[in-house]
Design a protein around this motif. Structure first.
Motif, PDB file in Angstrom:
ATOM      1  N   LEU A 162       0.711  -1.108  -0.172  1.00 52.22           N
ATOM      2  CA  LEU A 162       0.125   0.336  -0.210  1.00 52.22           C
ATOM      3  C   LEU A 162       0.868   1.344  -0.023  1.00 52.22           C
ATOM      4  CD1 LEU A 162      -2.745   1.567   0.455  1.00 52.22           C
ATOM      5  CD2 LEU A 162      -2.350   1.301   2.322  1.00 52.22           C
ATOM      6  N   PHE A 163       1.991   1.109   0.956  1.00 54.77           N
ATOM      7  CA  PHE A 163       2.523   2.214   0.605  1.00 54.77           C
ATOM      8  C   PHE A 163       3.819   2.873   0.361  1.00 54.77           C
ATOM      9  CE2 PHE A 163       0.741   1.458   5.025  1.00 54.77           C
ATOM     10  CZ  PHE A 163      -0.089   3.398   4.782  1.00 54.77           C
ATOM     11  N   ALA A 164       4.206   1.395  -0.726  1.00 51.58           N
ATOM     12  CA  ALA A 164       5.334   1.808  -1.819  1.00 51.58           C
ATOM     13  C   ALA A 164       5.005   2.872  -2.602  1.00 51.58           C
ATOM     14  CB  ALA A 164       4.988   0.310  -3.084  1.00 51.58           C
ATOM     15  N   MET A 165       6.857   3.378  -2.448  1.00 51.29           N
ATOM     16  CA  MET A 165       6.846   4.826  -3.181  1.00 51.29           C
ATOM     17  C   MET A 165       8.404   4.491  -4.071  1.00 51.29           C
ATOM     18  SD  MET A 165       8.807   7.571  -0.965  1.00 51.29           S
ATOM     19  CE  MET A 165      10.737   6.010  -0.952  1.00 51.29           C
ATOM     20  N   ARG A 166       8.326   5.405  -5.050  1.00 56.86           N
ATOM     21  CA  ARG A 166       8.833   5.647  -6.148  1.00 56.86           C
ATOM     22  C   ARG A 166       9.650   7.127  -6.193  1.00 56.86           C
ATOM     23  NH1 ARG A 166       4.514   3.572 -11.404  1.00 56.86           N
ATOM     24  NH2 ARG A 166       3.969   0.845 -10.348  1.00 56.86           N
ATOM     25  N   TYR A 167      11.112   6.558  -6.643  1.00 59.62           N
ATOM     26  CA  TYR A 167      11.392   7.993  -6.913  1.00 59.62           C
ATOM     27  C   TYR A 167      12.261   8.112  -8.649  1.00 59.62           C
ATOM     28  CZ  TYR A 167      12.596   9.270  -1.666  1.00 59.62           C
ATOM     29  OH  TYR A 167      12.481   9.614  -0.323  1.00 59.62           O
ATOM     30  N   GLN A 168      12.627   8.793  -8.763  1.00 60.54           N
ATOM     31  CA  GLN A 168      13.011   8.998  -9.941  1.00 60.54           C
ATOM     32  C   GLN A 168      14.796   8.163 -10.070  1.00 60.54           C
ATOM     33  OE1 GLN A 168      13.391  12.238 -12.094  1.00 60.54           O
ATOM     34  NE2 GLN A 168      10.625  12.455 -12.339  1.00 60.54           N
ATOM     35  N   LEU A 169      14.687   6.823 -10.723  1.00 56.26           N
ATOM     36  CA  LEU A 169      15.772   6.831 -10.282  1.00 56.26           C
ATOM     37  C   LEU A 169      17.538   7.475 -10.837  1.00 56.26           C
ATOM     38  CD1 LEU A 169      17.551   4.241 -10.129  1.00 56.26           C
ATOM     39  CD2 LEU A 169      17.465   3.860 -12.740  1.00 56.26           C
TER      40      LEU A 169
END
Length: 293
Positions: A162-169
């Protein structure tokens, strides 16, 4: 495309700068602002509580003025000691804290050592001063952890929870990435993202819980001189499982043992032993209005 993305929560942040503001061309980072703000808030709350119970709030202020210096030195030395390969060929980089590299445990250890000498000098009770100040420590930690969010660091491995977070690589330090994280990169409209556990968020929420628990324990009046023990147990318990998720853990030299996990377990055991020993003593009134020995 957003710089930071919580896909399963539908939250997108288009732009998030590490820099809060600039003074005479010198960038001031959110990391420092949040840590500093947390320290100021906790100092104010501790001083207010000290005054409430009839103590001298200057004892808190004086401790913090010097304690902060020891905290920063300890936090840096701890980080450098367990990242020696990074600094052994560039010793001047040890002093470059603007690029990060402060370990909370090192700071806490240094501050506690300073506290022992401080209370002796001022002829105060270590345990009663701890009762005043310790409950606010996790609050400051909860605030400071958001500096990691702005720095795009202190995250965990891959998750689709649910709390998965994406950062730009492109905006993340390669040293904080694992093979598992690389294997699950996501490409959206030509932009590559990592998708990870927001462990800074987990710890921040846990610390808020620890803060509330300590305040309630202190307010009950049944746990005088035990706030430090409860802090060691409660914070240590949260850090054990959160550290397991992180990709940037410091390790005990050439072993596969995570330093923070080992220290957290030691904290829990120490806290329990302290409670057992103190439990044999007659409980004191936490609000007796004095921290003198």
């Amino acid at each position: 495309m957003p710089e930071i993305w919580f896909p399963n929560l539908g939250i997108k942040i288009d732009s998030l700068s590490r820099v809060a503001f600039s003074i005479f061309g010198l960038d001031v980072y959110w990391y420092g602002v949040l840590i500093g703000g947390g320290i100021l808030l906790c100092t104010y709350l501790a001083m207010r509580y000290m005054k409430k119970i009839g103590g001298d709030s200057d004892d808190v202020m004086d401790f913090m003025l010097y304690g902060i210096i020891f905290f920063i030195i300890g936090a840096r030395l701890y980080y450098v000691a367990f990242s020696w390969d990074t600094y052994k060929d560039n010793l001047l980089d040890i002093f470059n804290t603007r690029e990060g590299g402060l370990a909370i445990y090192g700071g806490i250890i240094a501050a506690l050592i300073f506290a022992v000498f401080y209370v002796r000098k001022r002829k105060l009770s270590f345990w009663k001063l701890a009762d005043v100040m310790i409950p606010y420590v996790p609050l400051g930690q909860a605030i400071g952890r958001w500096g990691n969010f702005f720095n795009r660091e202190a995250f965990g491995g891959y998750t689709d929870g649910l709390f998965a977070m994406r950062y730009q690589l492109s905006q993340v330090s390669a040293g904080n990435l694992t093979k598992d994280v690389f294997a699950h990169t996501v490409v959206e409209n030509g932009v590559e993202y990592i998708q990870v556990h927001p462990t800074f968020l987990y710890e921040s929420v846990w610390n808020i819980g620890v803060f509330i628990a300590l305040i309630l324990l202190r307010k009950s009046g049944k746990f005088s001189e035990r706030m430090l023990a409860w802090y060691l147990i409660l914070y240590g318990a949260g850090r054990v499982w959160i550290e397991e998720l992180r990709t940037d853990s410091l390790y005990l030299f050439n072993t596969g043992i995570r330093v923070s996990q080992a220290l957290s377990m030691a904290m829990i055991i120490t806290g329990i032993v302290m409670l057992v020993i103190m439990g044999r003593k007659k409980p004191l009134n936490c609000d007796d209005g004095s921290i003198d020995q």
